[in-house]
Design a protein around this motif. Structure first.
Motif, PDB file in Angstrom:
ATOM      1  N   ILE A 408      -3.853 -16.699 -21.630  1.00  0.00           N
ATOM      2  CA  ILE A 408      -3.630 -15.332 -21.330  1.00  0.00           C
ATOM      3  C   ILE A 408      -2.112 -15.424 -20.816  1.00  0.00           C
ATOM      4  N   ASP A 412       1.155 -13.434 -22.503  1.00  0.00           N
ATOM      5  CA  ASP A 412       1.769 -12.450 -21.633  1.00  0.00           C
ATOM      6  C   ASP A 412       3.635 -12.673 -21.973  1.00  0.00           C
ATOM      7  N   LYS A 419      -6.383  -5.934 -24.323  1.00  0.00           N
ATOM      8  CA  LYS A 419      -6.906  -4.972 -23.361  1.00  0.00           C
ATOM      9  C   LYS A 419      -8.142  -6.070 -22.920  1.00  0.00           C
ATOM     10  N   LEU A 445      -4.522 -12.744 -12.280  1.00  0.00           N
ATOM     11  CA  LEU A 445      -3.744 -11.702 -13.174  1.00  0.00           C
ATOM     12  C   LEU A 445      -2.451 -11.083 -12.574  1.00  0.00           C
ATOM     13  N   LEU A 448       1.183 -12.132 -13.959  1.00  0.00           N
ATOM     14  CA  LEU A 448       1.583 -11.757 -15.152  1.00  0.00           C
ATOM     15  C   LEU A 448       2.491 -10.472 -15.211  1.00  0.00           C
ATOM     16  N   GLU A 450       3.154  -8.270 -17.302  1.00  0.00           N
ATOM     17  CA  GLU A 450       2.948  -7.170 -18.241  1.00  0.00           C
ATOM     18  C   GLU A 450       1.582  -6.462 -17.728  1.00  0.00           C
ATOM     19  N   MET A 451       0.740  -7.148 -16.947  1.00  0.00           N
ATOM     20  CA  MET A 451      -0.711  -7.005 -16.927  1.00  0.00           C
ATOM     21  C   MET A 451      -0.989  -5.703 -15.945  1.00  0.00           C
ATOM     22  N   LYS A 452      -1.695  -4.919 -16.260  1.00  0.00           N
ATOM     23  CA  LYS A 452      -2.320  -3.538 -15.400  1.00  0.00           C
ATOM     24  C   LYS A 452      -3.650  -4.049 -15.181  1.00  0.00           C
ATOM     25  N   THR A 474       0.789  -1.790 -23.267  1.00  0.00           N
ATOM     26  CA  THR A 474       0.948  -2.906 -22.454  1.00  0.00           C
ATOM     27  C   THR A 474      -0.434  -3.490 -22.244  1.00  0.00           C
ATOM     28  N   ALA A 475      -0.591  -4.650 -21.906  1.00  0.00           N
ATOM     29  CA  ALA A 475      -1.569  -5.447 -21.421  1.00  0.00           C
ATOM     30  C   ALA A 475      -2.453  -4.711 -20.363  1.00  0.00           C
ATOM     31  N   ALA A 477      -6.381  -5.208 -17.914  1.00  0.00           N
ATOM     32  CA  ALA A 477      -7.710  -5.682 -17.549  1.00  0.00           C
ATOM     33  C   ALA A 477      -8.530  -4.835 -17.030  1.00  0.00           C
TER      34      ALA A 477
END
Length: 635
Positions: A408, A412, A419, A445, A448, A450-452, A474-475, A477
């Protein structure tokens, strides 16, 4: 020599006279790589020298000019063993992507784009890795995306021989064979040396046999003979049935007789005397005249996903969030059927558990089954998303997050848009036991860029979260438990997240209004918090319940209002040392907000027992929450 002579592997065969023209040029490339490393004071000269001929022929021959083939159709070149960075920069700099002197002077320098492990910030580098073993999976994802889109670009992956011991590569080999990715070619820099010694001593491998056993076409060549390299690349390029391995026999340190075949130069500099000698010998060498269009990156695919009308789940229904996910994904796929944008679901033998069955049946071409091979799946999904496929990777949280965090993280760094649908999370997994009870997902998470992170409270909010994530460039989770639940209601008994509810990332949901204390919670703990609030209301206490579904984007105003009650209790099915409690505690301190602050979360691994039993054993059941609030409000 014109680059168009080789482009597209035309019928004009590359001959010995052409190879002779490149020999002195290749030595200049090696010299430039050595200059970079010596100027920096560190680097990997051995592998750079063994792989440089492979990189040169790839960038000369691959179909990578956007002016000739368009952005989407251009071939992809992926470097799996990123420590060969000096070779990559030397080739690209000498082919006109940038000024080679800039790379020589700034390799590994502070703030420089020319990092020690090749960076995608460098013009010409679209994929690269510092963590070994992931490049072939990236190639699989990129090739799979081409297949889904009906594109014909070829994906070349250059790998080291030592990394072939990694298990993820076997996962990728099997995947490529299953999906007949004939537009995928793996090129192994087979110098038979590793950082610690001979490959045969560190970890003996039968590389060619591994690929052959997995159904790949295999070719073996001299990795320093340009004619052989060209012929092998051309044969692989026109292969119609299966992926191809090119096992390129090379020599570590090739081009500098003093270090050839010496594993100690995996990460060691050359003597300055050798550098000066080669500089004198090559002082007049400029290499062939190459007409090359300036590099431009692959154009981003603009998203125009239609998310459709949300479903609504009644308070009288018992529905798990994962079913709401499966239904929403199916709706979105139907809504976008036949459109230019593509949607895919990546699975690891958990179709029924993650509620992908209906999607898999109706959109079989877009259902990517990786089997029990989570590391490959994570990288494939990230690569597919980067190629413009709206990619949902679904699985148990321990498999989608904990087991593959490195994959992951690398995704990123490559601006993945994947997703992640993380089911069976927390102690709520219950009887599956401690190995499956993922209680550290926020902390992982949150690292990272970019992760939402979205942790919906019920099926209605889950439905809207999935539709929101699908439309975001965007990425994301989306985290959920295992249990079925009723839809969350407001104080009047109406479904809170249905009707006119508007899903907004970062917006907290005040489910109950109270002035004596505030419970801040999320996910599958929301029903327990609401029940505690109702119990305390009967004893004369007015307790707010605030749902924070977005731990990385806090609703500051609602948290301030919670603090104004004088008591905040964080209530979560997550490790209490690394979850929402710590995030909000930091926020309160930074803003100078004062209140009594209590964290209630997971303190130890759980039992193979029901969620209710596990919550009670860790004082996370409703009665424990009531007791904590009663005590806090009495002070």
């Amino acid at each position: 020599m014109l680059i168009e002579k080789y482009r597209k592997f035309t019928s004009q065969i590359f001959e010995k006279k052409d190879a002779d023209e490149l020999k002195s040029f290749s030595q200049k490339l090696r010299l430039n790589a050595a200059q970079m490393i010596n100027n920096a004071g560190s680097g990997h000269i051995g592998g750079a020298c063994s792989s440089i001929d492979l990189y040169l022929m790839l960038w000369l021959c691959a179909n990578i000019s956007p002016d000739k083939v368009g952005f989407e159709q251009r071939d992809r070149i992926i470097a799996s063993h990123g420590h060969s960075a000096a070779a990559i920069y030397s080739v690209l700099g000498n082919l006109g992507y940038f000024d080679i002197k800039d790379a020589i002077d700034n390799f590994r320098g502070k703030g420089s784009i020319y990092e020690g492990l090749a960076s995608i910030k460098v013009p010409g580098v679209e994929w690269c890795n510092g963590v070994l073993g992931q490049g072939l999976s990236q190639g699989c994802g990129s090739a799979m995306a081409a297949k889904l889109k009906g594109l014909d670009y070829h994906v070349f992956v250059v790998l080291g021989d030592g990394e072939q011991a990694k298990g993820q590569l076997q996962e990728a080999r099997e995947f490529a064979n299953k999906y007949k990715l004939n537009r995928l070619t793996a090129i192994v820099d087979y110098n038979k040396k590793q950082s610690s010694g001979d490959l045969s001593d560190v970890m003996p491998q039968n590389i060619k046999e591994k690929y052959a056993a997995s159904g790949w076409k295999t070719l073996e060549i001299d990795g320093h003979d340009y004619v052989e390299i060209y012929k092998a690349l051309r044969e692989a390029y026109f292969e119609k049935e299966r992926p191809t391995l090119i096992l390129a026999n090379t020599v570590m340190g090739k081009g500098f007789c003093e270090i050839e075949g010496n594993y100690e130069y995996h990460g060691k500099m050359l003597d300055e005397a050798i550098i000066k000698r080669e500089e004198e010998k090559l002082s007049g060498c400029k290499g062939p005249v190459i007409e090359f269009e300036k590099f431009r990156p692959v154009k981003k695919t603009s998203l125009s996903i239609k998310t459709g009308k949300p479903r609504e789940y009644s308070k009288d229904q018992m529905v798990d969030n994962r079913s709401a996910f499966g239904n929403a994904l199916l709706d979105i796929a139907k809504e976008n059927k036949g459109e230019a944008n593509y949607i895919a679901a990546v699975d690891c033998d958990l179709t029924a558990s993650t509620k992908l069955t209906d999607f898999a049946q109706e959109f079989s071409d877009n259902f990517v089954e990786c089997g029990i091979a989570e590391h490959n799946a994570a990288t494939v999904a990230a690569a597919m998303s980067r190629e413009g496929i709206v990619t949902f990777q679904a699985g148990f949280a321990v498999f989608v997050i904990d087991e593959v965090y490195s994959q992951i993280r690398i995704g990123d760094m490559h601006n993945s848009k994947v997703k992640l649908i993380c089911t069976h999370c927390g102690l709520d997994v219950g009887e599956d036991g401690k190995t499956h009870q993922c209680t550290d997902y926020i902390s992982l998470l949150s690292n990272l860029k970019e992760m939402k992170i979205i942790i919906p409270a019920d099926p209605n909010q889950t439905d809207r979260a999935i539709r929101y994530a699908a439309a975001q460039d965007t990425a994301a989770a989306v985290i959920m438990g295992r249990s079925k639940m009723n839809a969350v209601t407001d104080e009047n008994g109406k479904e809170f997240f249905a009707g006119g509810y508007s899903f907004e990332y970062g917006k907290g949901d005040l489910l109950r209004q109270g002035g004596d204390a505030a419970i801040i919670t999320y996910g599958n703990m929301v029903p327990y918090a609401l029940k505690a609030s109702e119990i305390l209301k009967k004893s004369g206490l007015s307790i707010s319940v605030l749902n924070i579904s977005f731990p990385l984007k806090l609703d500051e105003q609602k948290i301030k209002e919670a603090a104004d009650t004088g008591v905040i209790v964080i209530y979560e099915d997550h490790n209490q040392n690394t979850g929402l409690g710590n995030i909000i505690a930091s926020y309160l301190m930074e803003k100078g907000l004062h209140c009594r602050f209590i964290k209630m979360g997971v303190k130890k691994i759980g039992y193979s027992a029901s969620p209710e039993y596990n919550y009670k054993k860790q004082n996370l059941d409703t009665q424990s929450l009531v007791d904590v609030l009663t005590k806090a409000c009495s002070k």
